[in-house]
Scaffold this motif. Structure first.
Motif, mmCIF file in Angstrom:
data_model
loop_
_atom_site.group_PDB
_atom_site.id
_atom_site.type_symbol
_atom_site.label_atom_id
_atom_site.label_comp_id
_atom_site.label_asym_id
_atom_site.label_seq_id
_atom_site.Cartn_x
_atom_site.Cartn_y
_atom_site.Cartn_z
ATOM 1 N N ASP A 116 0.830 -1.209 0.000
ATOM 2 C CA ASP A 116 0.000 0.000 0.000
ATOM 3 C C ASP A 116 0.864 1.259 0.000
ATOM 4 O O ASP A 116 0.550 2.237 -0.683
ATOM 5 N N GLY A 117 1.935 1.244 0.769
ATOM 6 C CA GLY A 117 2.837 2.389 0.804
ATOM 7 C C GLY A 117 3.453 2.660 -0.554
ATOM 8 O O GLY A 117 3.532 3.813 -0.998
ATOM 9 N N LEU A 118 3.867 1.598 -1.248
ATOM 10 C CA LEU A 118 4.452 1.776 -2.578
ATOM 11 C C LEU A 118 3.415 2.274 -3.578
ATOM 12 O O LEU A 118 3.717 3.116 -4.425
ATOM 13 N N ARG A 119 2.192 1.770 -3.476
ATOM 14 C CA ARG A 119 1.122 2.268 -4.363
ATOM 15 C C ARG A 119 0.904 3.763 -4.154
ATOM 16 O O ARG A 119 0.775 4.516 -5.116
ATOM 17 N N ASP A 120 0.875 4.173 -2.906
ATOM 18 C CA ASP A 120 0.714 5.598 -2.615
ATOM 19 C C ASP A 120 1.896 6.396 -3.161
ATOM 20 O O ASP A 120 1.712 7.480 -3.728
ATOM 21 N N LEU A 121 3.097 5.871 -3.002
ATOM 22 C CA LEU A 121 4.277 6.568 -3.519
ATOM 23 C C LEU A 121 4.226 6.690 -5.040
ATOM 24 O O LEU A 121 4.594 7.730 -5.597
ATOM 25 N N ILE A 122 3.743 5.661 -5.716
ATOM 26 C CA ILE A 122 3.636 5.727 -7.174
ATOM 27 C C ILE A 122 2.610 6.773 -7.591
ATOM 28 O O ILE A 122 2.835 7.526 -8.542
ATOM 29 N N LYS A 123 1.494 6.849 -6.880
ATOM 30 C CA LYS A 123 0.496 7.892 -7.167
ATOM 31 C C LYS A 123 1.110 9.278 -6.984
ATOM 32 O O LYS A 123 0.893 10.186 -7.791
ATOM 33 N N ILE A 124 1.878 9.437 -5.919
ATOM 34 C CA ILE A 124 2.532 10.717 -5.647
ATOM 35 C C ILE A 124 3.562 11.015 -6.732
ATOM 36 O O ILE A 124 3.686 12.157 -7.188
ATOM 37 N N TYR A 125 4.287 9.998 -7.161
ATOM 38 C CA TYR A 125 5.271 10.161 -8.232
ATOM 39 C C TYR A 125 4.616 10.751 -9.472
ATOM 40 O O TYR A 125 5.171 11.645 -10.105
ATOM 41 N N CYS A 126 3.428 10.242 -9.812
ATOM 42 C CA CYS A 126 2.712 10.720 -10.990
ATOM 43 C C CYS A 126 2.373 12.204 -10.886
ATOM 44 O O CYS A 126 2.341 12.906 -11.903
ATOM 45 N N MET A 127 2.137 12.685 -9.687
ATOM 46 C CA MET A 127 1.873 14.117 -9.488
ATOM 47 C C MET A 127 3.175 14.905 -9.396
ATOM 48 O O MET A 127 3.295 15.990 -9.951
ATOM 49 N N ALA A 128 4.149 14.353 -8.703
ATOM 50 C CA ALA A 128 5.390 15.081 -8.414
ATOM 51 C C ALA A 128 6.283 15.229 -9.638
ATOM 52 O O ALA A 128 7.097 16.148 -9.687
ATOM 53 N N ILE A 129 6.131 14.358 -10.622
ATOM 54 C CA ILE A 129 6.985 14.413 -11.804
ATOM 55 C C ILE A 129 6.819 15.744 -12.539
ATOM 56 O O ILE A 129 7.733 16.215 -13.192
ATOM 57 N N ASN A 130 5.653 16.365 -12.404
ATOM 58 C CA ASN A 130 5.387 17.646 -13.056
ATOM 59 C C ASN A 130 5.528 18.821 -12.098
ATOM 60 O O ASN A 130 5.004 19.888 -12.357
ATOM 61 N N SER A 131 6.215 18.621 -10.994
ATOM 62 C CA SER A 131 6.399 19.677 -10.008
ATOM 63 C C SER A 131 7.887 19.945 -9.828
ATOM 64 O O SER A 131 8.721 19.408 -10.545
ATOM 65 N N PHE A 132 8.175 20.760 -8.854
ATOM 66 C CA PHE A 132 9.569 21.065 -8.539
ATOM 67 C C PHE A 132 10.077 20.223 -7.381
ATOM 68 O O PHE A 132 11.112 20.519 -6.796
ATOM 69 N N GLU A 133 9.371 19.165 -7.047
ATOM 70 C CA GLU A 133 9.739 18.288 -5.934
ATOM 71 C C GLU A 133 10.690 17.186 -6.420
ATOM 72 O O GLU A 133 10.405 16.000 -6.314
ATOM 73 N N ASN A 134 11.833 17.580 -6.972
ATOM 74 C CA ASN A 134 12.765 16.618 -7.557
ATOM 75 C C ASN A 134 13.305 15.615 -6.550
ATOM 76 O O ASN A 134 13.529 14.455 -6.886
ATOM 77 N N ASP A 135 13.509 16.047 -5.320
ATOM 78 C CA ASP A 135 14.021 15.115 -4.312
ATOM 79 C C ASP A 135 13.009 14.006 -4.022
ATOM 80 O O ASP A 135 13.383 12.845 -3.832
ATOM 81 N N ILE A 136 11.725 14.348 -4.033
ATOM 82 C CA ILE A 136 10.680 13.347 -3.816
ATOM 83 C C ILE A 136 10.632 12.378 -4.991
ATOM 84 O O ILE A 136 10.569 11.164 -4.806
ATOM 85 N N VAL A 137 10.681 12.902 -6.197
ATOM 86 C CA VAL A 137 10.640 12.060 -7.393
ATOM 87 C C VAL A 137 11.798 11.064 -7.375
ATOM 88 O O VAL A 137 11.612 9.867 -7.602
ATOM 89 N N ASP A 138 12.988 11.552 -7.090
ATOM 90 C CA ASP A 138 14.165 10.682 -7.060
ATOM 91 C C ASP A 138 14.063 9.616 -5.976
ATOM 92 O O ASP A 138 14.387 8.447 -6.199
ATOM 93 N N SER A 139 13.602 10.002 -4.801
ATOM 94 C CA SER A 139 13.538 9.036 -3.707
ATOM 95 C C SER A 139 12.455 7.985 -3.933
ATOM 96 O O SER A 139 12.631 6.818 -3.581
ATOM 97 N N ILE A 140 11.338 8.369 -4.548
ATOM 98 C CA ILE A 140 10.277 7.396 -4.826
ATOM 99 C C ILE A 140 10.792 6.326 -5.773
ATOM 100 O O ILE A 140 10.542 5.135 -5.565
ATOM 101 N N ALA A 141 11.532 6.733 -6.785
ATOM 102 C CA ALA A 141 12.095 5.745 -7.718
ATOM 103 C C ALA A 141 12.975 4.753 -6.968
ATOM 104 O O ALA A 141 12.918 3.548 -7.219
ATOM 105 N N LEU A 142 13.762 5.237 -6.036
ATOM 106 C CA LEU A 142 14.635 4.349 -5.263
ATOM 107 C C LEU A 142 13.840 3.414 -4.355
ATOM 108 O O LEU A 142 14.182 2.232 -4.232
ATOM 109 N N TYR A 143 12.784 3.923 -3.728
ATOM 110 C CA TYR A 143 11.934 3.064 -2.890
ATOM 111 C C TYR A 143 11.301 1.947 -3.727
ATOM 112 O O TYR A 143 11.263 0.791 -3.310
ATOM 113 N N VAL A 144 10.804 2.294 -4.905
ATOM 114 C CA VAL A 144 10.141 1.296 -5.756
ATOM 115 C C VAL A 144 11.149 0.241 -6.206
ATOM 116 O O VAL A 144 10.857 -0.958 -6.181
ATOM 117 N N ILE A 145 12.340 0.670 -6.573
ATOM 118 C CA ILE A 145 13.373 -0.279 -6.991
ATOM 119 C C ILE A 145 13.773 -1.180 -5.833
ATOM 120 O O ILE A 145 13.921 -2.389 -5.981
#
Length: 79
Positions: A20-49
């Protein structure tokens, strides 16, 4: 609620239920990719991997089939 708060809540959820946590992170990734939250985008990719499994892969495929953003599709398919 802003992206950073959602991100923190998803991280807390990882301690209880990784899937569930990873699903939520992926949803957030989809929103954050178009924002200035680059640190969040990068960290979500690492969590998923690091924590992802076959269920995570299936969920990513669902997101890809539903999403109409060509940039996001490109990132998720090849990122």
């Amino acid at each position: 609620m802003n992206i950073r708060n959602q991100y923190n809540e998803a991280l807390n959820k990882l301690d209880v239920d990784v899937s569930d946590g990873l699903r939520d992170l992926i949803k957030i990734y989809c929103m954050a990719i178009n924002s200035f939250e680059n640190d969040i985008v990068d960290s979500i990719a690492l969590y998923v991997i690091d924590m992802g499994n076959k269920g995570t892969c299936r969920y990513l495929q669902e997101i890809l089939s539903e999403n109409k953003d060509p940039y996001l599709v490109k990132i998720l398919m090849y990122g």
